[in-house]
Design a protein around this motif. Structure first.
Motif, PDB file in Angstrom:
ATOM      1  N   HIS A 114       0.853  -1.189   0.000  1.00 38.01           N
ATOM      2  CA  HIS A 114       0.000   0.000   0.000  1.00 38.01           C
ATOM      3  C   HIS A 114       0.886   1.235   0.000  1.00 38.01           C
ATOM      4  CE1 HIS A 114      -3.927  -1.982   0.899  1.00 38.01           C
ATOM      5  NE2 HIS A 114      -3.113  -2.924   1.400  1.00 38.01           N
ATOM      6  N   LEU A 115       0.508   2.204  -0.819  1.00 38.01           N
ATOM      7  CA  LEU A 115       1.256   3.457  -0.894  1.00 38.01           C
ATOM      8  C   LEU A 115       1.070   4.252   0.399  1.00 38.01           C
ATOM      9  CD1 LEU A 115       2.934   5.406  -2.705  1.00 38.01           C
ATOM     10  CD2 LEU A 115       0.747   6.441  -3.399  1.00 38.01           C
ATOM     11  N   VAL A 116       2.189   4.648   1.040  1.00 31.93           N
ATOM     12  CA  VAL A 116       2.132   5.416   2.284  1.00 31.93           C
ATOM     13  C   VAL A 116       2.779   6.790   2.153  1.00 31.93           C
ATOM     14  CG1 VAL A 116       2.010   3.379   3.770  1.00 31.93           C
ATOM     15  CG2 VAL A 116       4.248   4.304   3.113  1.00 31.93           C
ATOM     16  N   GLY A 117       3.500   7.035   1.069  1.00 33.18           N
ATOM     17  CA  GLY A 117       4.133   8.342   0.902  1.00 33.18           C
ATOM     18  C   GLY A 117       4.904   8.425  -0.388  1.00 33.18           C
ATOM     19  N   LEU A 118       5.305   9.641  -0.739  1.00 29.46           N
ATOM     20  CA  LEU A 118       6.115   9.836  -1.943  1.00 29.46           C
ATOM     21  C   LEU A 118       6.879  11.145  -1.821  1.00 29.46           C
ATOM     22  CD1 LEU A 118       4.589  12.140  -3.971  1.00 29.46           C
ATOM     23  CD2 LEU A 118       2.970  10.256  -4.147  1.00 29.46           C
ATOM     24  N   VAL A 192      -9.872  -6.808 -20.827  1.00 26.18           N
ATOM     25  CA  VAL A 192      -8.456  -6.425 -20.863  1.00 26.18           C
ATOM     26  C   VAL A 192      -7.928  -6.371 -19.434  1.00 26.18           C
ATOM     27  CG1 VAL A 192      -6.780  -4.691 -21.580  1.00 26.18           C
ATOM     28  CG2 VAL A 192      -8.821  -5.125 -22.978  1.00 26.18           C
ATOM     29  N   SER A 193      -7.109  -7.333 -19.044  1.00 27.35           N
ATOM     30  CA  SER A 193      -6.565  -7.410 -17.685  1.00 27.35           C
ATOM     31  C   SER A 193      -5.287  -6.607 -17.578  1.00 27.35           C
ATOM     32  CB  SER A 193      -6.300  -8.871 -17.310  1.00 27.35           C
ATOM     33  OG  SER A 193      -7.504  -9.624 -17.369  1.00 27.35           O
ATOM     34  N   PRO A 194      -4.947  -6.130 -16.388  1.00 29.08           N
ATOM     35  CA  PRO A 194      -3.707  -5.354 -16.209  1.00 29.08           C
ATOM     36  C   PRO A 194      -2.480  -6.253 -16.260  1.00 29.08           C
ATOM     37  CG  PRO A 194      -4.749  -5.696 -14.108  1.00 29.08           C
ATOM     38  CD  PRO A 194      -5.701  -6.262 -15.127  1.00 29.08           C
ATOM     39  N   ALA A 195      -1.336  -5.644 -16.541  1.00 30.54           N
ATOM     40  CA  ALA A 195      -0.083  -6.387 -16.512  1.00 30.54           C
ATOM     41  C   ALA A 195       0.225  -6.794 -15.074  1.00 30.54           C
ATOM     42  CB  ALA A 195       1.045  -5.530 -17.082  1.00 30.54           C
ATOM     43  N   PRO A 196       0.932  -7.872 -14.865  1.00 28.52           N
ATOM     44  CA  PRO A 196       1.237  -8.332 -13.502  1.00 28.52           C
ATOM     45  C   PRO A 196       2.010  -7.268 -12.714  1.00 28.52           C
ATOM     46  CG  PRO A 196       1.690 -10.053 -15.099  1.00 28.52           C
ATOM     47  CD  PRO A 196       1.412  -8.812 -15.896  1.00 28.52           C
ATOM     48  N   PHE A 197       1.661  -7.132 -11.436  1.00 28.45           N
ATOM     49  CA  PHE A 197       2.330  -6.258 -10.458  1.00 28.45           C
ATOM     50  C   PHE A 197       2.239  -4.763 -10.809  1.00 28.45           C
ATOM     51  CE2 PHE A 197       4.706 -10.311 -10.670  1.00 28.45           C
ATOM     52  CZ  PHE A 197       4.371 -10.814  -9.416  1.00 28.45           C
ATOM     53  N   THR A 198       1.223  -4.404 -11.591  1.00 29.74           N
ATOM     54  CA  THR A 198       1.037  -2.983 -11.918  1.00 29.74           C
ATOM     55  C   THR A 198      -0.126  -2.351 -11.168  1.00 29.74           C
ATOM     56  OG1 THR A 198      -0.347  -3.578 -13.819  1.00 29.74           O
ATOM     57  CG2 THR A 198       2.037  -3.264 -14.199  1.00 29.74           C
ATOM     58  N   ALA A 200      -3.077  -2.953  -7.634  1.00 32.44           N
ATOM     59  CA  ALA A 200      -3.264  -3.634  -6.357  1.00 32.44           C
ATOM     60  C   ALA A 200      -3.821  -5.029  -6.568  1.00 32.44           C
ATOM     61  CB  ALA A 200      -4.208  -2.823  -5.470  1.00 32.44           C
ATOM     62  N   ARG A 201      -3.610  -5.893  -5.575  1.00 38.75           N
ATOM     63  CA  ARG A 201      -4.042  -7.280  -5.696  1.00 38.75           C
ATOM     64  C   ARG A 201      -5.555  -7.378  -5.907  1.00 38.75           C
ATOM     65  NH1 ARG A 201      -1.590 -12.019  -3.849  1.00 38.75           N
ATOM     66  NH2 ARG A 201      -0.023 -10.756  -2.756  1.00 38.75           N
ATOM     67  N   GLU A 202      -6.313  -6.504  -5.251  1.00 38.04           N
ATOM     68  CA  GLU A 202      -7.770  -6.558  -5.377  1.00 38.04           C
ATOM     69  C   GLU A 202      -8.257  -6.131  -6.750  1.00 38.04           C
ATOM     70  OE1 GLU A 202      -8.526  -2.095  -3.460  1.00 38.04           O
ATOM     71  OE2 GLU A 202      -9.231  -3.893  -2.419  1.00 38.04           O
ATOM     72  N   ASP A 203      -7.396  -5.455  -7.553  1.00 36.54           N
ATOM     73  CA  ASP A 203      -7.777  -5.028  -8.901  1.00 36.54           C
ATOM     74  C   ASP A 203      -7.180  -5.913  -9.991  1.00 36.54           C
ATOM     75  OD1 ASP A 203      -9.159  -2.887  -7.804  1.00 36.54           O
ATOM     76  OD2 ASP A 203      -7.406  -1.575  -7.868  1.00 36.54           O
ATOM     77  N   ALA A 204      -6.494  -6.959  -9.591  1.00 34.20           N
ATOM     78  CA  ALA A 204      -5.797  -7.778 -10.601  1.00 34.20           C
ATOM     79  C   ALA A 204      -6.754  -8.502 -11.528  1.00 34.20           C
ATOM     80  CB  ALA A 204      -4.890  -8.789  -9.892  1.00 34.20           C
ATOM     81  N   ASP A 205      -7.958  -8.837 -11.086  1.00 35.08           N
ATOM     82  CA  ASP A 205      -8.917  -9.581 -11.902  1.00 35.08           C
ATOM     83  C   ASP A 205      -9.963  -8.687 -12.544  1.00 35.08           C
ATOM     84  OD1 ASP A 205      -7.621 -11.927 -11.153  1.00 35.08           O
ATOM     85  OD2 ASP A 205      -8.896 -12.192  -9.376  1.00 35.08           O
ATOM     86  N   LYS A 206      -9.786  -7.372 -12.471  1.00 32.07           N
ATOM     87  CA  LYS A 206     -10.763  -6.442 -13.046  1.00 32.07           C
ATOM     88  C   LYS A 206     -10.318  -5.982 -14.414  1.00 32.07           C
ATOM     89  CE  LYS A 206     -12.113  -4.720  -8.484  1.00 32.07           C
ATOM     90  NZ  LYS A 206     -12.190  -3.548  -7.582  1.00 32.07           N
ATOM     91  N   GLY A 207     -11.299  -5.741 -15.274  1.00 30.38           N
ATOM     92  CA  GLY A 207     -10.995  -5.273 -16.617  1.00 30.38           C
ATOM     93  C   GLY A 207     -10.656  -3.799 -16.650  1.00 30.38           C
TER      94      GLY A 207
END
Length: 515
Positions: A114-118, A192-198, A200-207
């Motif tokens: 999870h993103l916590v800062g930048l 159209v699925s996202p590329a691996p590791f691009t 979040a895990r919960e969005d990996a199976d969403k188009g």
């Protein structure tokens, strides 16, 4: 540069640009500020209802006390900001190079980052650094529908001011399924699925279409949360603290700027009740206690002004006495209250009553004796001068105070002048207040002879002389003070000589001598 400057570098808090905004993917709040010197330590604290920090709350920077740095939940410390994963990406924007370093932490089950800062660094085409911005996402312990208040403390001394304070509302997800509302034909073709590791895990199976629609859905939930916050716009307990001055101005109340936001909320809530009771004894007492902390009591001196009693209200009672019914009532156990009466005219003084004489001599608040009307000291032009020694009149109230600590008389007088100026705004226009200083109560501390005193004794010889003592004696004399008085219902006794000019309006009873 000396050692002290190195430890506490000069920081322009206004240039820090500390801000807070709602994170649409919350409940979370995004905090950002400009980084002019990476060596400057930044600590951010969070609270509800008011900003962290207990010292003065102006625009002038002040160093934090120990209590300030613990006055809330620590959400960020630049000296200790751990991250499980760091990623840096660079891209060109309008001729400048923007390098963004993102910090991730693993959370949840199954574990996901999870993103916590930048940190975003902007560099010109020739390599000259332009700006550096830090941003953190505060999501730990944050509840949807709650507004949070943040204070950033800069440098080792923890400098802060209003320039380093910000607030934001944390909004949640309402489960608005926009993607499910689309035609089935569009949902079926969203493959159209996202590329691996691009993502979040919960969005990996969403188009691709579903992920796009959920971005719009997140901002719709953000707007809904902000609209729902408007329901508390006129509630002092829930409104954004930055709107408290406007809410107070709406009802004609002036907030004290030195108070924190939580105390200001209490003032705005208390103001309507204050206005309902303005000018009453309880209101004046509460106001003085709030302004000074003094134990204050108020006496309306109109109750001590000598007046002719209505003889038609005399009622015979047992023992051949007369009852002076003054209209007051007395509570009665097991039944309704009944009319009270006196067996002497109101304001009468019994010189054999030691308590009554004590109240008279010391001019206490519970002195019930009646006095002739006190107009003040006459002037040559026919008017009268009145000061704090002019008491017994219909338009005068006495404020009896007991200071909380031993204080010089001139300090008390200066404080009273300040209170008098404030009271003028809330008292009826024809009412004046006088200041009566009462002796403070002395609290005796427990005396421990073992701990507080020591004693040493010793014998250096033997006394063989016989001692004889005579009889002791003690003499003294005491005499009862002489008194002069007049009767209120007797034509032979007059309190004022109207033939003299100007009339003498002295009190109706006084000492003639004490020995």
């Amino acid at each position: 540069m000396n050692a002290m400057t190195a430890m506490n570098p000069v920081v322009d808090l206004a240039a820090l640009g500390f801000t807070a905004c709602t994170d649409p993917l919350g409940p979370a709040v995004r905090l950002s500020w400009n980084v002019s010197d990476p060596a400057v330590r930044i600590r951010v604290l969070r609270r509800e209802r008011r900003f962290p920090g207990t010292a003065r709350r102006g625009w002038v920077p002040v160093p934090a006390a120990t209590a300030d740095l613990t006055d809330g939940v620590l959400v960020h410390d630049s000296a200790d900001f751990p991250a499980d994963v760091e990623e840096t990406r660079s891209e060109w924007e309008a001729g400048t190079l923007v390098a963004t370093t993102r910090f991730f932490r693993y959370r949840g089950t199954p574990r996901d980052r999870h993103l916590v800062g930048l940190i975003r660094r902007t560099t010109a085409a020739d390599g000259t650094p332009l700006a550096t911005t830090a941003e953190i996402i505060d999501g730990d312990g944050v509840l949807p529908g709650t507004r949070y208040y943040y204070t950033a403390f800069a440098a080792a001394s923890g400098l802060y001011s209003r320039a380093t304070q910000a607030s934001a509302l944390a909004t949640g997800r309402y489960g608005t399924a926009l993607f499910a509302a689309l035609p089935q034909a569009d949902r079926v073709r969203d493959t159209v699925s996202p590329a691996p590791f691009t993502v979040a895990r919960e969005d990996a199976d969403k188009g691709q279409l579903q992920r796009f629609v959920e971005i719009v859905e997140a901002h719709a939930d953000l707007l809904r949360g902000q609209v729902e916050e408007l329901a508390g716009l006129h509630d002092p307990r829930r409104v954004d603290a930055r709107l408290l001055p406007y809410l107070a101005r709406h009802i004609g109340w002036r907030l004290k700027d030195y108070l924190d936001e939580d105390a200001q909320r209490g003032e705005v809530m208390f103001a309507p009740e204050f206005y309902r009771t303005v000018g009453t004894v309880s209101n004046i007492t509460a106001m003085i206690n709030r302004l000074t902390g003094w134990d204050a009591q108020v006496r309306e001196f109109v109750r001590n002004v000598l007046a002719v009693f209505d003889t038609s209200r005399l009622e015979p009672v047992e023992g051949g006495r007369s009852a002076y019914a003054d209209g007051s009532t007395r509570a009665h156990d097991g039944g309704p209250p009944y009319l009270d009466y006196r067996t002497a005219p109101p304001g009468s003084l019994d010189t054999t009553d030691a308590q009554a004489m004590y109240r008279l001599r010391n001019r206490l608040i519970d002195d019930t004796a009646a006095y002739s009307y006190d107009c003040g000291r006459p002037r040559a032009d026919g008017g009268y001068d009145r000061d704090d020694r002019t008491w017994y009149s219909r338009d005068t109230i006495g404020v009896y105070i007991v200071p909380d600590v031993a204080t010089e008389a001139f300090v008390l007088q200066a404080e009273w002048e300040r209170i008098r100026a404030i009271l003028r705004e809330f008292l009826p226009v024809n009412i004046r207040a006088v200041f009566v200083l009462m002796p403070s109560v002395v609290v005796e501390e427990e005396y421990d002879a073992v701990a507080m005193a020591t004693e040493e004794a010793g014998d250096r010889g033997v006394l063989l002389q016989e001692e004889r003592y005579g009889e002791g004696s003690d003499t003294g004399a005491d005499a009862i003070a002489g008194w002069r008085r007049f009767l209120t219902n007797s034509a032979a006794h007059c309190s004022v000589d109207t033939a003299a000019g100007p009339p003498d309006t002295a009190s109706r009873s006084w000492h003639t001598g004490i020995s």
